[in-house]
Design a protein around this motif. Structure first.
Motif, PDB file in Angstrom:
ATOM      1  N   LEU A 283       1.390  -1.800  -8.348  1.00  0.00           N
ATOM      2  CA  LEU A 283       1.007  -0.844  -9.407  1.00  0.00           C
ATOM      3  C   LEU A 283       1.695  -1.319 -10.736  1.00  0.00           C
ATOM      4  N   LYS A 284       2.935  -1.480 -10.697  1.00  0.00           N
ATOM      5  CA  LYS A 284       3.836  -2.041 -11.904  1.00  0.00           C
ATOM      6  C   LYS A 284       3.173  -3.269 -12.523  1.00  0.00           C
ATOM      7  N   LYS A 285       2.581  -4.180 -11.727  1.00  0.00           N
ATOM      8  CA  LYS A 285       2.011  -5.401 -12.134  1.00  0.00           C
ATOM      9  C   LYS A 285       0.438  -5.387 -12.492  1.00  0.00           C
ATOM     10  N   ALA A 286      -0.167  -4.228 -12.425  1.00  0.00           N
ATOM     11  CA  ALA A 286      -1.302  -4.199 -12.719  1.00  0.00           C
ATOM     12  C   ALA A 286      -2.059  -4.117 -14.234  1.00  0.00           C
ATOM     13  N   ASP A 287      -3.105  -4.357 -14.418  1.00  0.00           N
ATOM     14  CA  ASP A 287      -3.453  -4.405 -15.843  1.00  0.00           C
ATOM     15  C   ASP A 287      -4.108  -2.588 -16.035  1.00  0.00           C
ATOM     16  N   PRO A 288      -3.211  -2.154 -17.081  1.00  0.00           N
ATOM     17  CA  PRO A 288      -3.605  -1.079 -17.404  1.00  0.00           C
ATOM     18  C   PRO A 288      -5.147  -0.516 -17.442  1.00  0.00           C
ATOM     19  N   ALA A 289      -5.809  -1.547 -18.040  1.00  0.00           N
ATOM     20  CA  ALA A 289      -7.359  -1.246 -18.018  1.00  0.00           C
ATOM     21  C   ALA A 289      -7.856  -0.943 -16.943  1.00  0.00           C
ATOM     22  N   SER A 290      -7.551  -1.701 -15.622  1.00  0.00           N
ATOM     23  CA  SER A 290      -7.776  -1.414 -14.406  1.00  0.00           C
ATOM     24  C   SER A 290      -7.533  -0.023 -13.725  1.00  0.00           C
ATOM     25  N   VAL A 291      -6.637   0.700 -14.753  1.00  0.00           N
ATOM     26  CA  VAL A 291      -5.910   2.025 -13.930  1.00  0.00           C
ATOM     27  C   VAL A 291      -6.692   3.169 -14.789  1.00  0.00           C
ATOM     28  N   LYS A 292      -6.957   2.868 -16.121  1.00  0.00           N
ATOM     29  CA  LYS A 292      -7.015   4.115 -17.138  1.00  0.00           C
ATOM     30  C   LYS A 292      -8.377   4.698 -16.484  1.00  0.00           C
ATOM     31  N   GLY A 293      -8.028   6.044 -16.628  1.00  0.00           N
ATOM     32  CA  GLY A 293      -9.406   7.073 -16.102  1.00  0.00           C
ATOM     33  C   GLY A 293      -9.712   6.974 -14.570  1.00  0.00           C
ATOM     34  N   LYS A 294      -8.735   6.500 -13.956  1.00  0.00           N
ATOM     35  CA  LYS A 294      -8.968   6.299 -12.517  1.00  0.00           C
ATOM     36  C   LYS A 294      -8.044   7.212 -11.644  1.00  0.00           C
ATOM     37  N   ILE A 295      -8.369   7.377 -10.568  1.00  0.00           N
ATOM     38  CA  ILE A 295      -7.127   7.884  -9.585  1.00  0.00           C
ATOM     39  C   ILE A 295      -6.512   6.750  -8.787  1.00  0.00           C
ATOM     40  N   VAL A 296      -5.188   6.678  -9.205  1.00  0.00           N
ATOM     41  CA  VAL A 296      -4.629   5.643  -8.785  1.00  0.00           C
ATOM     42  C   VAL A 296      -3.884   6.155  -7.314  1.00  0.00           C
ATOM     43  N   TYR A 297      -4.128   5.163  -5.999  1.00  0.00           N
ATOM     44  CA  TYR A 297      -3.623   5.501  -4.761  1.00  0.00           C
ATOM     45  C   TYR A 297      -2.882   4.288  -4.299  1.00  0.00           C
ATOM     46  N   VAL A 298      -1.495   4.784  -3.901  1.00  0.00           N
ATOM     47  CA  VAL A 298      -0.823   3.726  -3.614  1.00  0.00           C
ATOM     48  C   VAL A 298      -0.419   3.911  -2.090  1.00  0.00           C
ATOM     49  N   ASP A 299      -0.618   2.845  -1.363  1.00  0.00           N
ATOM     50  CA  ASP A 299      -0.978   2.934   0.203  1.00  0.00           C
ATOM     51  C   ASP A 299       0.259   2.280   1.016  1.00  0.00           C
ATOM     52  N   ALA A 300       1.405   2.769   0.626  1.00  0.00           N
ATOM     53  CA  ALA A 300       2.588   2.175   1.137  1.00  0.00           C
ATOM     54  C   ALA A 300       2.985   2.877   2.292  1.00  0.00           C
ATOM     55  N   HIS A 301       3.395   2.111   3.405  1.00  0.00           N
ATOM     56  CA  HIS A 301       3.823   2.632   4.709  1.00  0.00           C
ATOM     57  C   HIS A 301       5.387   2.602   4.921  1.00  0.00           C
ATOM     58  N   MET A 302       5.797   3.590   5.777  1.00  0.00           N
ATOM     59  CA  MET A 302       7.285   3.821   6.247  1.00  0.00           C
ATOM     60  C   MET A 302       7.337   3.565   7.661  1.00  0.00           C
ATOM     61  N   GLU A 303       8.377   2.987   8.162  1.00  0.00           N
ATOM     62  CA  GLU A 303       8.464   2.889   9.619  1.00  0.00           C
ATOM     63  C   GLU A 303       9.729   3.647  10.027  1.00  0.00           C
ATOM     64  N   ARG A 304       9.931   4.139  11.086  1.00  0.00           N
ATOM     65  CA  ARG A 304      10.869   4.757  11.740  1.00  0.00           C
ATOM     66  C   ARG A 304      12.204   3.841  11.812  1.00  0.00           C
ATOM     67  N   HIS A 305      13.336   4.538  11.476  1.00  0.00           N
ATOM     68  CA  HIS A 305      14.538   3.894  11.637  1.00  0.00           C
ATOM     69  C   HIS A 305      15.564   5.076  11.804  1.00  0.00           C
ATOM     70  N   LYS A 306      16.608   4.735  12.759  1.00  0.00           N
ATOM     71  CA  LYS A 306      17.735   5.893  13.023  1.00  0.00           C
ATOM     72  C   LYS A 306      18.418   5.962  11.538  1.00  0.00           C
ATOM     73  N   ASP A 307      18.693   5.318  10.636  1.00  0.00           N
ATOM     74  CA  ASP A 307      19.309   5.784   9.319  1.00  0.00           C
ATOM     75  C   ASP A 307      18.210   6.236   8.569  1.00  0.00           C
ATOM     76  N   GLY A 308      16.952   5.946   8.779  1.00  0.00           N
ATOM     77  CA  GLY A 308      15.922   6.583   7.888  1.00  0.00           C
ATOM     78  C   GLY A 308      15.866   5.635   6.577  1.00  0.00           C
ATOM     79  N   HIS A 309      16.155   4.499   6.560  1.00  0.00           N
ATOM     80  CA  HIS A 309      16.187   3.690   5.376  1.00  0.00           C
ATOM     81  C   HIS A 309      14.966   3.424   4.664  1.00  0.00           C
ATOM     82  N   ASP A 310      13.654   3.688   5.398  1.00  0.00           N
ATOM     83  CA  ASP A 310      12.413   3.254   4.776  1.00  0.00           C
ATOM     84  C   ASP A 310      12.232   4.374   3.811  1.00  0.00           C
TER      85      ASP A 310
END
Length: 479
Positions: free
Chosen positions: A145-172
């Motif tokens: 998202l940070k590297k995206a061209d603002p013109a590709s984002v303007k007026g749209k609904i941004v959806y960030v699809d980042a995944h978390m995995e389980r860890h004992k210390d919860g670092h994700d």
């Protein structure tokens, strides 16, 4: 004057230096170690903490900061501290922006119309009356998202699809929280109409979205922002994969509504020798509103209250004061912790040691510490007492003090970090499934054993742990 032989003089000097060094070392007397072991063993079979969190989640329920339940929770905490016998109970005011949630709804309009399960994020703006409809643009990470061209984002609904995995210390959670906090702000600056993310959670099969706070600080800058449940995020990703334009109608009724005055609630077991020196422990009293805030953070409040009560019930008061703090509004920006640290910054040298419980109710398995070098031996003494209940000690990692007390640590308070097993914590965190049934009473008692034992040993120590203004500014605990 008779001269000493050189060898005898050297030996005398070495003895004097050794004696001086020994005098600067912080140690815990044998009697205090024995009492701490007894506290530990008693706590393992004590159900006070479970009774406390059961009471909080049943009598008050969810405790969204600034809601009517916030005030009920505060009155509950005052009454509970008194019922448990604490010597002193008081409040300290905390002010913060009032954000309210009323309703949320979303649906894919095209190409395949269907409803989506989602929840508004803290400090999100509401949509216009009747909702907003816009095309969706997907990113697989915050960096993308940070590297995206603002013109590709303007007026749209941004959806960030980042995944978390389980860890004992919860670092994700560092991944998920960064997207949730920073993503909406970045999207807003790029001209996006709204923001969605895959929930910052690890429950792949539960259609239960995870709420949480965004990084908006000014209502004028906020855009509508919400989290999709993981199955709904999967569904949206599949729809997008067809390569056709995807549009969503988003209808959020929420937003800022002035300022609220809440309070930290504090209970003390007064020290008999050094009442102005404190060991600080606690949890945060507020919670998100979908569930009843059992693991986040009713458990933390209960653990600290129960540990304080066990120390209070000893035949003699501890040498230093045990201060239990039920912090206000941690969830939307550490407001209680920051207010507390600002108020008490000039007293930081009187804080012997501290940490907060805010990572659920599973067993504590790891301890780390930020203390002066001369207090490492005392930390090792604490570690030996905690080892029989399954706690390892990592002498190389700093201790950050937990969420709210990280703010006092930042001012210079010596601090521990006590890490619970967080393997499944983010299955329930900030969801409707954060309820009492997720707490195992025996595991909760182990937490109390750890908090009671370390707090008592710190209170009885001969010497301090190094608290002073700016003492641990470079320890990296909060990095």
């Amino acid at each position: 004057m008779r001269r000493l032989p050189l060898t005898l003089l050297s030996a005398s000097l070495m003895l004097a230096i050794g004696t001086a060094n020994a005098a600067t070392q912080t140690t815990i007397p044998a009697a205090a170690v024995k009492t701490a072991e007894q506290l530990r063993d008693t706590a393992m079979n004590d159900n006070t903490a479970y009774q406390v969190v059961e009471s909080l989640t049943t009598e008050v329920g969810s405790r969204l900061a600034g809601s009517p339940a916030d005030a009920r929770g505060r009155e509950w905490a005052i009454a509970k501290f008194k019922a448990l016998g604490f010597d002193k109970v008081y409040t300290e005011e905390v002010s913060y922006p009032l954000w309210e949630r009323r309703s949320e709804h979303a649906e894919i309009v095209g190409p395949f119309p269907q409803a989506l399960d989602l929840i508004a994020l803290g400090y999100s703006a509401g949509t216009p009356k009747g909702g907003l409809t816009a095309d969706v643009v997907r990113f697989d990470s915050l960096d993308a998202l940070k590297k995206a061209d603002p013109a590709s984002v303007k007026g749209k609904i941004v959806y960030v699809d980042a995944h978390m995995e389980r860890h004992k210390d919860g670092h994700d959670y560092a991944i998920g929280s960064a997207v949730r906090v920073g993503g909406p702000v970045i999207a807003a600056k790029m001209g996006a109409a709204a923001f969605l993310l895959r929930s910052a959670g690890t429950d792949a099969h539960s259609r239960t979205p995870h709420t949480g706070v965004t990084g908006f600080t000014d209502p004028k800058d906020a855009i509508p922002a919400a989290a999709l449940s993981n199955p709904d995020a999967d569904q949206l990703t599949r729809v997008i994969a067809y390569g056709k334009p995807v549009s969503i109608k988003l209808d959020l009724d929420c937003g800022f509504n002035g300022t609220y005055k809440g309070a930290n609630v504090i209970g003390e077991v007064t020290g008999k020798k050094h009442p102005d020196q404190v060991v600080a422990i606690g949890g945060h009293l507020d919670s998100w509103d979908p569930g009843t805030g059992a693991i986040d953070d009713g458990a933390g409040v209960a653990i600290a209250m129960a540990a304080g009560k066990l120390i209070h019930d000893l035949p003699q008061r501890p040498d230093r004061t045990i201060r239990v703090i039920a912090f206000a509004n941690e969830e939307m920006g550490l407001w209680g912790g920051r207010a507390y640290a600002d108020k008490h910054a000039k007293e930081v040298a009187k804080f012997q040691l501290g940490t907060e419980s805010d990572f659920g109710a599973r067993k504590i398995w790891l301890m780390s510490a930020s203390v002066k070098p001369e207090a490492r031996g005392a930390i090792e003494q604490i570690a030996k007492v905690l080892a029989p209940v399954g706690v390892d000690y990592d002498a190389k990692k700093p201790g950050g003090g937990g969420s709210d007390l990280s703010q006092m640590h930042g001012k210079g308070m010596a601090a521990l970090t006590l890490v619970q097993d967080g393997t499944d914590y983010f299955d329930y965190h900030h969801t409707a499934n954060d309820t009492l049934d997720k707490i195992d009473p025996k595991e909760l008692s182990q937490n109390v054993a750890v908090y009671a034992a370390f707090s008592y040993m710190a209170a009885q120590a001969d010497g301090d742990f190094g608290s002073k203004p700016g003492a641990f500014a470079k320890d990296g605990a909060e990095e």
